[in-house]
Design an enzyme around this catalytic site. Sequence first.
Site, PDB file in Angstrom:
ATOM      1  N   VAL B 104       6.716 -85.728 -22.846  1.00 29.98           N
ATOM      2  CA  VAL B 104       7.839 -84.807 -23.044  1.00 29.98           C
ATOM      3  C   VAL B 104       7.804 -84.172 -24.435  1.00 29.98           C
ATOM      4  O   VAL B 104       8.473 -83.187 -24.678  1.00 29.98           O
ATOM      5  CB  VAL B 104       9.186 -85.516 -22.813  1.00 29.98           C
ATOM      6  CG1 VAL B 104       9.250 -86.064 -21.378  1.00 29.98           C
ATOM      7  CG2 VAL B 104       9.444 -86.644 -23.807  1.00 29.98           C
ATOM      8  N   LYS B 105       7.042 -84.755 -25.341  1.00 33.10           N
ATOM      9  CA  LYS B 105       6.894 -84.210 -26.705  1.00 33.10           C
ATOM     10  C   LYS B 105       8.232 -83.773 -27.300  1.00 33.10           C
ATOM     11  O   LYS B 105       8.310 -82.746 -27.970  1.00 33.10           O
ATOM     12  CB  LYS B 105       5.877 -83.075 -26.734  1.00 33.10           C
ATOM     13  CG  LYS B 105       4.445 -83.526 -26.397  1.00 33.10           C
ATOM     14  CD  LYS B 105       3.422 -82.425 -26.656  1.00 33.10           C
ATOM     15  CE  LYS B 105       1.996 -82.848 -26.347  1.00 33.10           C
ATOM     16  NZ  LYS B 105       1.726 -83.152 -24.936  1.00 33.10           N
ATOM     17  N   ARG B 106       9.261 -84.547 -27.079  1.00 33.49           N
ATOM     18  CA  ARG B 106      10.559 -84.218 -27.660  1.00 33.49           C
ATOM     19  C   ARG B 106      10.565 -84.555 -29.135  1.00 33.49           C
ATOM     20  O   ARG B 106       9.721 -85.325 -29.625  1.00 33.49           O
ATOM     21  CB  ARG B 106      11.678 -84.991 -26.945  1.00 33.49           C
ATOM     22  CG  ARG B 106      11.812 -84.713 -25.456  1.00 33.49           C
ATOM     23  CD  ARG B 106      12.069 -83.246 -25.156  1.00 33.49           C
ATOM     24  NE  ARG B 106      12.520 -83.039 -23.780  1.00 33.49           N
ATOM     25  CZ  ARG B 106      11.765 -82.553 -22.782  1.00 33.49           C
ATOM     26  NH1 ARG B 106      10.507 -82.213 -22.980  1.00 33.49           N
ATOM     27  NH2 ARG B 106      12.274 -82.393 -21.567  1.00 33.49           N
TER      28      ARG B 106
END
Lengths: 310, 310
Positions: B104-106
């Site tokens: 998700v590379k949040r």
Amino acid sequence: MIDKLIAKIQKTHAPVVIGLDPMLSYVPEHILKKSYQEFGETLEGAAEAIWQFNKEIIDKTYDLVPAVKPQSAMYEQFGVSGMQVFERTVAYCQEKDLVVIGDVKRGDIGSTSSAYAAGHLGKVKVGNKEYAPFHEDFITVNPYLGSDGINPFIDVCKEEKKGLFILVKTSNPSSGEFQDRLVDGRPLYEWVGEQTAKWGEGHMGDTYSYIGAVVGATYPQVGKVMRKLMPKSFLLVPGYGAQGGQGKDLVHYFNEDGLGAIVNSSRGIIAAYKQEQYAKFGPEHFAEAARAATEAMIADIDGALQGAKG
Amino acid sequence: MIDKLIAKIQKTHAPVVIGLDPMLSYVPEHILKKSYQEFGETLEGAAEAIWQFNKEIIDKTYDLVPAVKPQSAMYEQFGVSGMQVFERTVAYCQEKDLVVIGDVKRGDIGSTSSAYAAGHLGKVKVGNKEYAPFHEDFITVNPYLGSDGINPFIDVCKEEKKGLFILVKTSNPSSGEFQDRLVDGRPLYEWVGEQTAKWGEGHMGDTYSYIGAVVGATYPQVGKVMRKLMPKSFLLVPGYGAQGGQGKDLVHYFNEDGLGAIVNSSRGIIAAYKQEQYAKFGPEHFAEAARAATEAMIADIDGALQGAKG
């Protein structure tokens, strides 16, 4: 969309964006109760409460400001139901003619960035049909992966006449851990800012680029430098109010045309009724409190800008 | 969860993760047709097709690998319906006892990072009840905002016994634009890696930290350096196959215990039937092609590791 944003700023005299970052703890008891009665203490119930909360704030403030910035995390935390309310909030704000900045801080590479761009700003093709799933007008993106991460977003912005705000210098205390590290004698955020200005050059609206930058309100000296470094980039400025920034600190984020920046406040507006200053409104009138806080913020910033002129 | 991941790697001899990054163009015509017949050429129809595609690949590969990595963007592009299938995919993989890494590379700050962490790894409280919305086992996060962005995720990981992979050096060609810039004579990614190792120190499983790092397969020399710099951090290695990495290039991503890294392949596995090498399976048997490609990848990597030992 940058031209629309600017026209609306000029019309409202409010270079202000309301951050729609609702936490359940902000939602007054009477809304929670009603929503839980209907949907139970479920993710649907929470999402419905958030939606009712947002709607009332939008209804009471949409005529004052040019734009809103829903924060994806606050919706994702309620799962699919939350994302439904994110989409509904975007749509409702657009009905009210507000410019919607999706604060999603996405960032990936190649086809993955293209997919994020399609989902948030563009259209996705299904068979012979096309859909615009979350349809924000701008989104925030993270630059850590470089041009491969940014270009797919720019392509969609160009196609759809939408825009980006690229994280350059964030407002949080530890933003300096990496962003301030010196590269050839200059902090990394300056390099990112310079690159953002380059990305923006070929992608101009009438007076500003639709590829903007996020530069936090909590570092006024940085704002001053970045303003000069990227004169055609619009700056999205978080960190006003609750995080400490004030109007007088922010005049240097603007160009001499009085434009070039838009300042966000989230908690300070949407949870204003919880502050002593606005407590008189009470939880029943939380949205009027949000309106009063919005008016105060506009007066603070517009006043500072007028003062700087005179 | 890091201990479970390691136990499963040891059992399968496969330090391999299948990237569930489905694009509609990967989905064979017979699945699309069926799904569109039922739901129309709609976002629901697209999402259902993606789900059927995933399910068949999972059914045909779950016994071979310890983990899968669904890429959020590929689901978000289909809006709320896509996110439903993301959640369903996570749940189904967990039923099959796979470890799920949500790609998700949040990355955000404070309460916003907490909300992402709750939504993806933890639980959210609604009234007196608690829900785990997307319930991945690990997620990827972006470090550009510094410790304020990472600590809220770590807190949830500690509580829930889950884990992170922090972006350190990504596999894409332009990753160097910022990640390779020299800070006090060393590339930024080394500083991020060193900080990631520090974040991981206080958060250990039995032998490795549950705070790991993303280090791309496309820069083997970097892998070698990072392996030494962060000996207790598990490395998630994207960029195998389609992006160019090969087993023999990857031995230095592993420690002498044969552990410490898990290599991802997405397109190379899930769209294997479109490659000449696996074309004999045909679109009807796309999942068998995925299985064959998975077996080949495991043999390549395990072979390289055995070779390095001998």
